[in-house]
Design a protein around this motif. Structure first.
Motif, PDB file in Angstrom:
ATOM      1  N   MET A  30       0.848  -1.179   0.000  1.00  0.00           N
ATOM      2  CA  MET A  30       0.000   0.000   0.000  1.00  0.00           C
ATOM      3  C   MET A  30       0.889   1.236   0.000  1.00  0.00           C
ATOM      4  SD  MET A  30       0.370   1.424   3.308  1.00  0.00           S
ATOM      5  CE  MET A  30      -1.168   2.116   3.857  1.00  0.00           C
ATOM      6  N   PHE A  31       0.298   2.382  -0.221  1.00  0.00           N
ATOM      7  CA  PHE A  31       1.028   3.638  -0.081  1.00  0.00           C
ATOM      8  C   PHE A  31       0.075   4.669   0.477  1.00  0.00           C
ATOM      9  CE2 PHE A  31      -0.677   3.677  -4.378  1.00  0.00           C
ATOM     10  CZ  PHE A  31      -1.189   4.954  -4.528  1.00  0.00           C
ATOM     11  N   TRP A  32       0.640   5.714   1.016  1.00  0.00           N
ATOM     12  CA  TRP A  32      -0.195   6.735   1.637  1.00  0.00           C
ATOM     13  C   TRP A  32       0.408   8.107   1.413  1.00  0.00           C
ATOM     14  CZ3 TRP A  32       3.767   4.425   3.968  1.00  0.00           C
ATOM     15  CH2 TRP A  32       4.593   5.174   4.804  1.00  0.00           C
ATOM     16  N   SER A  33      -0.417   9.109   1.570  1.00  0.00           N
ATOM     17  CA  SER A  33       0.031  10.487   1.442  1.00  0.00           C
ATOM     18  C   SER A  33      -0.800  11.339   2.384  1.00  0.00           C
ATOM     19  CB  SER A  33      -0.127  10.984  -0.001  1.00  0.00           C
ATOM     20  OG  SER A  33       0.345  12.316  -0.130  1.00  0.00           O
ATOM     21  N   ASP A  34      -0.138  12.294   3.019  1.00  0.00           N
ATOM     22  CA  ASP A  34      -0.814  13.190   3.953  1.00  0.00           C
ATOM     23  C   ASP A  34      -0.663  14.624   3.491  1.00  0.00           C
ATOM     24  OD1 ASP A  34      -1.448  11.035   5.549  1.00  0.00           O
ATOM     25  OD2 ASP A  34       0.308  11.265   6.835  1.00  0.00           O
ATOM     26  N   LEU A  35      -1.772  15.339   3.483  1.00  0.00           N
ATOM     27  CA  LEU A  35      -1.751  16.775   3.215  1.00  0.00           C
ATOM     28  C   LEU A  35      -1.876  17.493   4.548  1.00  0.00           C
ATOM     29  CD1 LEU A  35      -4.084  16.847   0.076  1.00  0.00           C
ATOM     30  CD2 LEU A  35      -1.599  16.640   0.170  1.00  0.00           C
ATOM     31  N   GLY A  36      -0.890  17.252   5.406  1.00  0.00           N
ATOM     32  CA  GLY A  36      -0.936  17.777   6.758  1.00  0.00           C
ATOM     33  C   GLY A  36      -1.536  16.757   7.706  1.00  0.00           C
ATOM     34  N   PRO A  37      -1.737  17.105   8.964  1.00  0.00           N
ATOM     35  CA  PRO A  37      -2.242  16.161   9.965  1.00  0.00           C
ATOM     36  C   PRO A  37      -3.741  15.893   9.884  1.00  0.00           C
ATOM     37  CG  PRO A  37      -1.879  18.299  10.969  1.00  0.00           C
ATOM     38  CD  PRO A  37      -1.387  18.411   9.558  1.00  0.00           C
ATOM     39  N   ASP A  38      -4.467  16.637   9.026  1.00  0.00           N
ATOM     40  CA  ASP A  38      -5.929  16.524   9.019  1.00  0.00           C
ATOM     41  C   ASP A  38      -6.493  15.758   7.832  1.00  0.00           C
ATOM     42  OD1 ASP A  38      -5.991  18.078  11.349  1.00  0.00           O
ATOM     43  OD2 ASP A  38      -5.947  19.931  10.184  1.00  0.00           O
ATOM     44  N   VAL A  39      -5.747  15.676   6.737  1.00  0.00           N
ATOM     45  CA  VAL A  39      -6.241  14.995   5.539  1.00  0.00           C
ATOM     46  C   VAL A  39      -5.177  14.018   5.045  1.00  0.00           C
ATOM     47  CG1 VAL A  39      -7.017  15.243   3.154  1.00  0.00           C
ATOM     48  CG2 VAL A  39      -7.682  16.939   4.861  1.00  0.00           C
ATOM     49  N   GLY A  40      -5.588  12.781   4.870  1.00  0.00           N
ATOM     50  CA  GLY A  40      -4.655  11.785   4.359  1.00  0.00           C
ATOM     51  C   GLY A  40      -5.411  10.649   3.705  1.00  0.00           C
ATOM     52  N   TYR A  41      -4.707   9.897   2.892  1.00  0.00           N
ATOM     53  CA  TYR A  41      -5.354   8.758   2.257  1.00  0.00           C
ATOM     54  C   TYR A  41      -4.362   7.627   2.078  1.00  0.00           C
ATOM     55  CZ  TYR A  41      -3.282  10.962  -1.908  1.00  0.00           C
ATOM     56  OH  TYR A  41      -2.423  11.537  -2.805  1.00  0.00           O
ATOM     57  N   GLU A  42      -4.895   6.428   1.993  1.00  0.00           N
ATOM     58  CA  GLU A  42      -4.110   5.229   1.768  1.00  0.00           C
ATOM     59  C   GLU A  42      -4.634   4.551   0.518  1.00  0.00           C
ATOM     60  OE1 GLU A  42      -4.638   3.047   5.351  1.00  0.00           O
ATOM     61  OE2 GLU A  42      -3.352   4.363   6.551  1.00  0.00           O
ATOM     62  N   ALA A  43      -3.735   3.951  -0.242  1.00  0.00           N
ATOM     63  CA  ALA A  43      -4.137   3.357  -1.515  1.00  0.00           C
ATOM     64  C   ALA A  43      -3.430   2.035  -1.725  1.00  0.00           C
ATOM     65  CB  ALA A  43      -3.823   4.317  -2.663  1.00  0.00           C
ATOM     66  N   ILE A  44      -4.020   1.231  -2.580  1.00  0.00           N
ATOM     67  CA  ILE A  44      -3.462  -0.077  -2.892  1.00  0.00           C
ATOM     68  C   ILE A  44      -3.830  -0.446  -4.322  1.00  0.00           C
ATOM     69  CG2 ILE A  44      -5.482  -1.342  -2.055  1.00  0.00           C
ATOM     70  CD1 ILE A  44      -3.583  -3.487  -1.021  1.00  0.00           C
ATOM     71  N   GLY A  45      -2.962  -1.197  -4.968  1.00  0.00           N
ATOM     72  CA  GLY A  45      -3.234  -1.632  -6.335  1.00  0.00           C
ATOM     73  C   GLY A  45      -2.926  -0.564  -7.357  1.00  0.00           C
ATOM     74  N   ILE A  46      -3.636  -0.615  -8.481  1.00  0.00           N
ATOM     75  CA  ILE A  46      -3.426   0.330  -9.575  1.00  0.00           C
ATOM     76  C   ILE A  46      -4.414   1.476  -9.428  1.00  0.00           C
ATOM     77  CG2 ILE A  46      -3.438   0.636 -12.081  1.00  0.00           C
ATOM     78  CD1 ILE A  46      -2.801  -2.322 -12.344  1.00  0.00           C
ATOM     79  N   VAL A  47      -3.896   2.657  -9.078  1.00  0.00           N
ATOM     80  CA  VAL A  47      -4.755   3.836  -8.930  1.00  0.00           C
ATOM     81  C   VAL A  47      -4.334   4.833 -10.000  1.00  0.00           C
ATOM     82  CG1 VAL A  47      -5.389   3.551  -6.523  1.00  0.00           C
ATOM     83  CG2 VAL A  47      -3.224   4.618  -7.075  1.00  0.00           C
ATOM     84  N   ASP A  48      -5.124   4.899 -11.030  1.00  0.00           N
ATOM     85  CA  ASP A  48      -4.837   5.733 -12.198  1.00  0.00           C
ATOM     86  C   ASP A  48      -6.124   6.453 -12.568  1.00  0.00           C
ATOM     87  OD1 ASP A  48      -4.318   6.821 -14.692  1.00  0.00           O
ATOM     88  OD2 ASP A  48      -3.097   5.132 -15.358  1.00  0.00           O
ATOM     89  N   SER A  49      -6.065   7.786 -12.625  1.00  0.00           N
ATOM     90  CA  SER A  49      -7.283   8.564 -12.875  1.00  0.00           C
ATOM     91  C   SER A  49      -7.871   8.296 -14.256  1.00  0.00           C
ATOM     92  CB  SER A  49      -6.982  10.060 -12.724  1.00  0.00           C
ATOM     93  OG  SER A  49      -5.970  10.465 -13.635  1.00  0.00           O
TER      94      SER A  49
END
Length: 655
Positions: free
Chosen positions: A526-545
């Motif tokens: 998995m991978f994750w990204s945080d836009l500061g301490p209040d907003v974040g998300y975790e993802a897995i697999g192929i995430v392509d818009s």
């Protein structure tokens, strides 16, 4: 001595013949008298007129001469040996003194060469001599000390006797390592830990061109920027969102053994050779060559060289002045440099709207409210994270970044960059002009495949990176892990992933397979990204818009934030608590789905990415500690008639 030997050779036959003559006289006398006299030998050896006195006298003289010659030969032989011994000792002493003088002359006439040699010795001595009552400072020591000789030689290094510092430096590189790991990042450390778990006595050598011991990269663009400690660039310790403090390094120096002790370590261990780069790989000979021409042989080898940050060609062509004011963010040194720039510059422009660019934009934007720093983020997409998130969520994220104090310029294609009046001028293709003091280029990563040619390894033409099988194996005794591996995912096909958790998962798998496990890649990272301490998300697999997506959202609560997630899990690197878990039979919430949230309210939710009506990727938006469920959905690979029902598995509607 030679003359005595010659005389002896001439006298020996005469002595033997005289002895034979004496024995015959004794026998003849006994036969004539009927008995042997009591003192026959004495009578026959006399010098009287009768009894062959003349021959006996010759015999006596020859025997005496022979004895004297033997003693003389032995005397001169011993005296000659003693003389040669003294000459040898004097020669060795003279040679040692002459070598010391030459090395001392080298220190005065060629300082760069000595500095390079000293730099090689420093990283190995630091872990050995760095025990400290506190753990914050030891991990930071390797980051600082190896860099010092590059600027100016340390006084302690130049004043020490040359033989003690420079000569033994080459001995610090072991000639052989059963397990050789090329690269000092997360994948290598995970592999080393996995190897030692399956083979407790294993001897593992990590070779890295960085001056630092293995460390985690995510905090470089996240938590470190939110630290209140003014010395954070030195200690490299930070507070997680849950308030707990930790070091950026995986382990303190005391965890590792010195590389020169690796071969003799009774229980094995992990050694790190810092500041060394592998420049050539001999696959048939099972050995590698370092940039100082040192060779290391191995039994099993892991390539975990990671990648290097890409740069825009317009910046590369702009000249040295522009390059000096441009940061390619990747390593500890880049964090320190950018931190210093942010405290002195008036304006910083970040080019790139991906994970790294967005995280740095939010981090610097938060700092801008205190210092008045102007932070600009530009990217060619319509919205922030436009290549990953669906358009509506990308637009929402863009507004979030703006609220953090960042000036966002979307659909920006850079035409040229120039330096004028100590300012950088960024010319866009649509005619817009942006002036700034410094540029951060966050436009992706290029896998490091420098060893492909010498090793004869295949590089994937579509995804880049070393092409390996499902067991992460490139050749019979060579594995690849981390960013540099283009692997075959038995569920999603061939892929290359550039995230921390993948480095952990692939490194661990490669380490197991190096010890004979023969396991295929199946555990989705998995991978994750945080836009500061209040907003974040975790993802897995192929995430392509570009893929079809279905999103299900609900109203967020105070516990639906990265900060709350770390407080619950007790770790700042969220994947550490999730990659080991599995979900065998997730239970869906029986709570009926409420009406869909307002289109502009994306507090928390689940976004499904579809390929041929099958879920191949999932993003958990402000939903944490549910990754095992997402992992099982992708692993099952089933078609779902109603993804709203699948969203119930994540219990996003529970308060």
């Amino acid at each position: 001595m030679l003359k005595c030997r010659t005389v002896w050779k001439k006298l020996a036959p005469l002595a033997r013949s005289s002895s034979t003559l004496c024995r015959q006289n004794v026998k003849r006398t006994g036969l004539n008298n009927g008995r042997i006299p009591t003192c026959v030998p004495a009578a026959n050896m006399s010098t009287g007129p009768g009894g062959l006195g003349g021959d006996n006298l010759k015999y006596t003289i020859m025997v005496g001469a022979a004895c004297v010659g033997s003693l003389t030969y032995a005397y001169f032989l011993l005296k000659g040996d003693q003389k040669r011994y003294q000459e040898r000792i004097e020669e060795i002493t003279t040679r040692s003194q002459r070598s010391s003088k030459e090395e001392a002359a080298t220190v005065q006439s060629e300082p760069p060469a000595v500095e390079a040699t000293q730099t090689e010795a420093v990283p190995e001595s630091v872990p050995e001599a760095a025990p400290s009552p506190e753990e914050p400072s030891p991990p930071a020591a390797p980051a600082e000390e190896p860099a010092a000789p590059a600027e100016a030689a340390a006084p302690s290094e130049t004043t020490a006797p040359p033989p003690a510092d420079s000569t033994p430096a080459s001995l610090k590189v072991p000639s052989h390592s059963p397990y050789l790991l090329i690269g000092g990042g997360t994948a290598s450390f995970a592999a080393a830990r996995s190897i030692r778990a399956r083979d407790p006595g294993a001897r593992v050598l990590i070779v890295t061109d960085e001056p630092d011991l293995p460390y985690m990269r995510p905090p470089l663009s996240k938590e470190l920027w939110f630290s209140d400690d003014p010395s954070v660039t030195e200690t490299l310790r930070f507070k997680q969102w849950n308030g707990k403090e930790r070091s950026i390094y995986f382990q303190p120096p005391s965890f590792y053994i010195n590389s020169e002790e690796l071969a003799s370590a009774e229980n094995g261990g992990v050694a790190v050779l810092t500041g060394k780069k592998v420049v050539h790989m001999d696959v048939r000979g099972n050995k590698v060559k370092l940039d100082d021409d040192t060779e290391i042989s191995y039994d099993k080898c892991l390539i975990a060289t990671g990648g290097v940050p890409r740069n825009l060609q317009v910046i590369e062509r702009a000249g040295e002045e522009v390059m000096k004011k441009t940061t390619l963010f990747r390593k500890i040194e880049d964090f320190k440099s950018l931190d210093n720039v942010s405290r002195n510059a008036k304006s910083i422009t970040i080019i790139g709207g991906g994970f790294l660019g967005s995280e740095l934009a939010c981090a610097l934007g938060r700092r801008s409210t205190e210092s008045g720093l102007e932070v600009i983020q530009m990217f060619p997409e319509k919205g922030n994270m436009g290549k990953v998130l669906p358009e509506y969520l990308s637009n929402w994220t863009t507004e979030k970044v703006k609220r953090e104090g960042v000036k966002v310029i979307a659909e920006a294609l850079v035409k040229s960059v120039t330096c004028k009046d100590d300012k950088l001028e960024i010319h866009l293709k649509d005619g817009r002009l942006v002036k700034t003091d410094h540029i951060v280029a966050a436009v992706g990563l290029e896998p490091n495949v420098d060893l492909a040619k010498s090793a004869g390894l295949e590089v994937d033409s579509d995804f880049g990176g070393y092409r390996v099988n499902a067991e992460l194996q490139a050749r019979s005794n060579i594995w690849v892990a981390g960013d540099a591996a283009c692997f075959y995912d038995i569920r999603l096909g061939r892929r290359r992933v550039e995230h921390h958790d993948h480095a952990v998962v692939s490194g661990r798998l490669a380490g197991e397979n190096m010890t004979g496990a023969s396991k295929p890649y199946w555990h989705q990272s998995m991978f994750w990204s945080d836009l500061g301490p209040d907003v974040g998300y975790e993802a897995i697999g192929i995430v392509d818009s570009s893929l079809p997506t279905v999103g299900v959202f609900a109203k967020a609560t105070a516990k639906d934030t990265p900060k709350a997630a770390t407080e619950k899990s007790g770790t700042g690197i969220r994947s550490e608590s999730e990659t080991e878990d599995t979900a065998t039979s997730p239970v869906a919430s029986v709570t009926p789905l409420p009406p869909v949230a307002h289109k502009d309210d994306y507090g928390k939710g689940v976004i499904f990415y579809l390929r041929d009506k099958v879920v191949v990727g999932i993003i958990l938006w402000n939903v944490f500690n549910r990754m095992p469920i997402a992992r099982k959905i992708i692993k099952d690979g089933e078609e779902h008639a109603d993804l709203n029902e699948v969203a119930k598995l994540f219990n996003i509607h529970e308060d």
